[in-house]
Design a protein around this motif. Sequence first.
Motif, short mmCIF file in Angstrom:
data_model
loop_
_atom_site.label_atom_id
_atom_site.label_comp_id
_atom_site.label_asym_id
_atom_site.label_seq_id
_atom_site.Cartn_x
_atom_site.Cartn_y
_atom_site.Cartn_z
N ASP A 139 8.86 -45.11 15.88
CA ASP A 139 8.28 -44.01 16.65
C ASP A 139 6.87 -43.68 16.19
O ASP A 139 6.34 -42.62 16.49
CB ASP A 139 9.16 -42.76 16.52
CG ASP A 139 10.54 -42.96 17.16
OD1 ASP A 139 10.61 -43.67 18.17
OD2 ASP A 139 11.52 -42.39 16.63
N ALA A 140 6.25 -44.58 15.41
CA ALA A 140 4.93 -44.31 14.87
C ALA A 140 3.89 -44.28 15.99
O ALA A 140 3.76 -45.23 16.77
CB ALA A 140 4.55 -45.37 13.84
N THR A 168 3.18 -38.87 14.87
CA THR A 168 4.27 -39.04 13.92
C THR A 168 4.19 -40.41 13.29
O THR A 168 3.93 -41.40 13.97
CB THR A 168 5.64 -38.90 14.62
OG1 THR A 168 5.68 -37.67 15.35
CG2 THR A 168 6.76 -38.91 13.61
N THR A 169 4.39 -40.48 11.97
CA THR A 169 4.40 -41.76 11.28
C THR A 169 5.78 -42.39 11.37
O THR A 169 6.75 -41.77 11.83
CB THR A 169 4.03 -41.58 9.80
OG1 THR A 169 5.09 -40.87 9.12
CG2 THR A 169 2.73 -40.80 9.65
N ASP A 172 8.50 -40.46 9.88
CA ASP A 172 8.80 -39.21 10.57
C ASP A 172 7.99 -38.03 10.00
O ASP A 172 8.45 -36.89 10.01
CB ASP A 172 10.29 -38.89 10.52
CG ASP A 172 10.72 -37.94 11.64
OD1 ASP A 172 10.05 -37.98 12.70
OD2 ASP A 172 11.66 -37.17 11.46
N GLN A 173 6.78 -38.30 9.53
CA GLN A 173 5.87 -37.24 9.09
C GLN A 173 4.96 -36.85 10.26
O GLN A 173 4.51 -37.71 11.02
CB GLN A 173 5.01 -37.71 7.92
CG GLN A 173 5.75 -38.02 6.65
CD GLN A 173 4.81 -38.65 5.63
OE1 GLN A 173 4.43 -39.82 5.74
NE2 GLN A 173 4.41 -37.85 4.64
N ASP A 174 4.67 -35.57 10.36
CA ASP A 174 3.72 -35.11 11.36
C ASP A 174 2.30 -35.44 10.92
O ASP A 174 1.97 -35.39 9.73
CB ASP A 174 3.86 -33.61 11.59
CG ASP A 174 5.16 -33.26 12.30
OD1 ASP A 174 5.68 -34.12 13.03
OD2 ASP A 174 5.65 -32.13 12.10
N ASP A 209 2.96 -32.77 5.84
CA ASP A 209 2.31 -33.46 6.95
C ASP A 209 1.23 -34.41 6.43
O ASP A 209 0.74 -34.27 5.30
CB ASP A 209 1.66 -32.45 7.90
CG ASP A 209 2.67 -31.51 8.53
OD1 ASP A 209 3.86 -31.89 8.58
OD2 ASP A 209 2.27 -30.41 8.95
#
Length: 304
Positions: A139-140, A168-169, A172-174, A209
């Motif tokens: 989902d990056a 989003t990385t 799953d980081q913003d 984030d």
Amino acid sequence: DALPICINMSASNGDNLNFFMQMQDSRTIGNYEMDDMDMHQAYLTYSPCAAATLKLGKFEMNMHNQRLIGSVGWSQFGRTFEGFNYDRSFGSFDATFFGTQIPETGIDAADDMFWGANFALDMFDVFGYWNFNEADNSDASMLTLGLYRTHTFGAMDYEFMGASQMGTTAADQDIAPMMVFGEFGYTLANNARVAFLMDYASGQDDSADVTAFNNMYYTGHKFRGAMDYFVYNDENLDPGFGLMDMAFKFNYPVNDAWGLSAAAHMFTYVEVAEGAEDALGNELDFAATYTDGAFKWTNGLSMF
């Protein structure tokens, strides 16, 4: 020690269809065993009407002042993109759309997809760039939105770019960094120009984030000093700390053939650990350039 050589070939139907191919040999002098002959560019352009042009293939791409997207002309290889680029004039504004694949490390993995759009309005440009990973179960993605403006009024001129990133990385980081660039100049009566430049790219703070700005595909040599000391992610710069560059620039055309230039840069980290030193150092760049028709020779001296 580098000897890049390019050989170009072009063909046209004499109307609205053109083909361009560029072979590039970027071997290091003295090393003749390296296989450095490559197809640097190969693209087809088609103009269905006077207001539109479609480009397909492998090509260089320079957007605005190359702060985010550039061909890195000051290098041994340069940068190209593979995909399409479509330019269209709508009378009151111009639009550019592109969709490419990047065969180099992007925000999370190699072979990122890179799409974008730019709208050149009367007052400024509005742009949006989208990096996303085409791998399955990933989902990056990163969206870069910004404004660009350059203007000259009388003896004064300025250039401005601001951009923020979101997404989003793969972990799953913003994503939430930002960048601001500005240059303000004044041209004297003898055509000498003095200018002040400020380039701010956010760093990683204490949040969960991602707040360190991703410079994407910029031509760093144009902005961060002639020595390229903070252009690449090597031991000289931790990209997670961000970078602030403030510089004074001076250009003086001595005559039709000779020009002199100087720049003084002050580099600092944006984010550092508590109690750590944020100052990186100062750089002085001097250059004398001789131009005669198509021939151009630059001699430079830099000190850090």
